[in-house]
Write an enzyme that holds these catalytic residues in place. Structure first.
Site: not given
Ligand SMILES: NC(=O)c1ccc[n+]([C@@H]2O[C@H](COP(=O)([O-])OP(=O)(O)OC[C@H]3O[C@@H](n4cnc5c(N)ncnc54)[C@H](OP(=O)(O)O)[C@@H]3O)[C@@H](O)[C@H]2O)c1
Length: 279
Positions: A20-21, A70, A91, A134, A153, A157, A225
């Protein structure tokens, strides 16, 4: 209207179609008659380096970076601000005289969203699920406000690494995400931050946790979202990821344009597009 001298901003990620950005930025640029445009690009992992070089060559005025780039992009930039360097995740990228500079606004964007709901993240018990970029940014920021934080998590690790990098005054612990750790963690949390792409309602049903267990929590904050989420019956309420998204967009605007962002206009751009307020 796009003209010969329009300044270009962009978003690199995969997927980006749901983002949506572009709505927030392009509506704001148009309303303020700024000669700027924001274009999302689907960039797969193997093409990130070429895409970063393209941003240099084509002189983009700055761009956002989302999953899964990221962390990988850190090595491709010329300098990082203090926060991005400490958490190893970027980001927002700005084009500067000394090259491409990386920033991370996840922590600050989340704190601003929390405060806008009246949640003061200070001396609170906070449960964070997920340990990606995040979560890393949020935990680092929240730990500087004397909170008691537990990180759960799937991959233990990574939870440990997030906890290790949090240098604030608050207490921090970590564990593996499973049914019993999530149930226990939720028992007395003031806030649950779900920093995974999976909505809290789905995570709970995958772990066979009854949805009413969430009632003991004050607030629930899902960061993602892009997937429809079933509402969860929390004690105080839910923090919308869209509020964080607009705060992040405003922070990017300030980094790129070097002036205070028109936050109300940015927020109403998204609200009008969606046809509803999310608060
Ligand atoms: N609203 C906003 O402005 C905003 C801003 C930033 C991020 N976000 C959203 O926040 C989410 C995380 O972003 P990120 O950048 O941190 O992503 P990321 O670096 O890919 O990290 C994803 C995390 O989610 C865990 N995960 C993934 N699928 C899972 C599942 N099915 N069950 C349990 N844990 C699961 C992963 O676990 P593992 O370590 O075990 O792989 C990892 O710890 C994304 O959906 C992103 O779009 C939103």
């Amino acid at each position: 209207m796009i003209k010969g001298d329009t300044r270009v901003h962009s978003l690199y990620g995969s997927p980006v179609a749901h983002s949506l950005s572009p709505v927030i930025f392009n509506t704001t640029f148009q309303k303020l008659s700024l000669n700027r445009a924001y274009v999302p690009f689907e960039v797969i992992r193997d093409n990130l380096k070429q895409a970063v070089e393209a941003a240099r060559t084509l002189g983009f005025d700055g761009f956002n970076v989302t999953m899964p780039h990221k962390t990988a992009i850190v090595e491709m930039l010329d300098r990082l601000d203090k926060t991005a360097e400490k958490i190893g995740s970027v980001n927002t990228v700005a084009q500067t005289k000394s090259g491409l500079a990386g920033y991370n606004t996840d922590g600050e964007g989340a704190i601003r969203a929390l405060r806008s709901y009246g949640f003061e993240p200070n001396n609170k018990r906070i449960l964070v699920v997920g340990a990606g970029g995040a979560a890393q940014a949020l935990v680092k920021r929240l730990s500087s406000e004397n909170n008691n934080i537990r990180v759960l998590n799937r991959t233990l690790d990574k939870a440990r690494q997030v906890a290790d990098k949090a240098t604030g005054t608050g207490r921090i612990s970590y564990g593996e995400l499973d049914k019993s750790s999530l149930e226990k963690g939720m028992e007395d949390a003031d806030l649950l931050v779900n920093a995974t792409p999976t909505p809290t309602s789905t995570l709970m049903s995958q772990l066979e946790i009854l949805v009413n267990k969430v009632k003991s929590i004050g607030w629930v904050f899902d960061l993602a979202y892009d997937q429809p989420a079933e509402p969860v019956p929390v004690g105080r309420g839910t923090i919308s990821p869209l509020e964080m998204l607009v705060h992040q967009a405003a922070l990017s605007y300030e980094i790129w344009l070097g002036e205070t962002a028109p936050f109300a206009l940015m927020r109403s751009s998204l609200e009008n597009y969606l046809g509803k307020d999310w608060k």
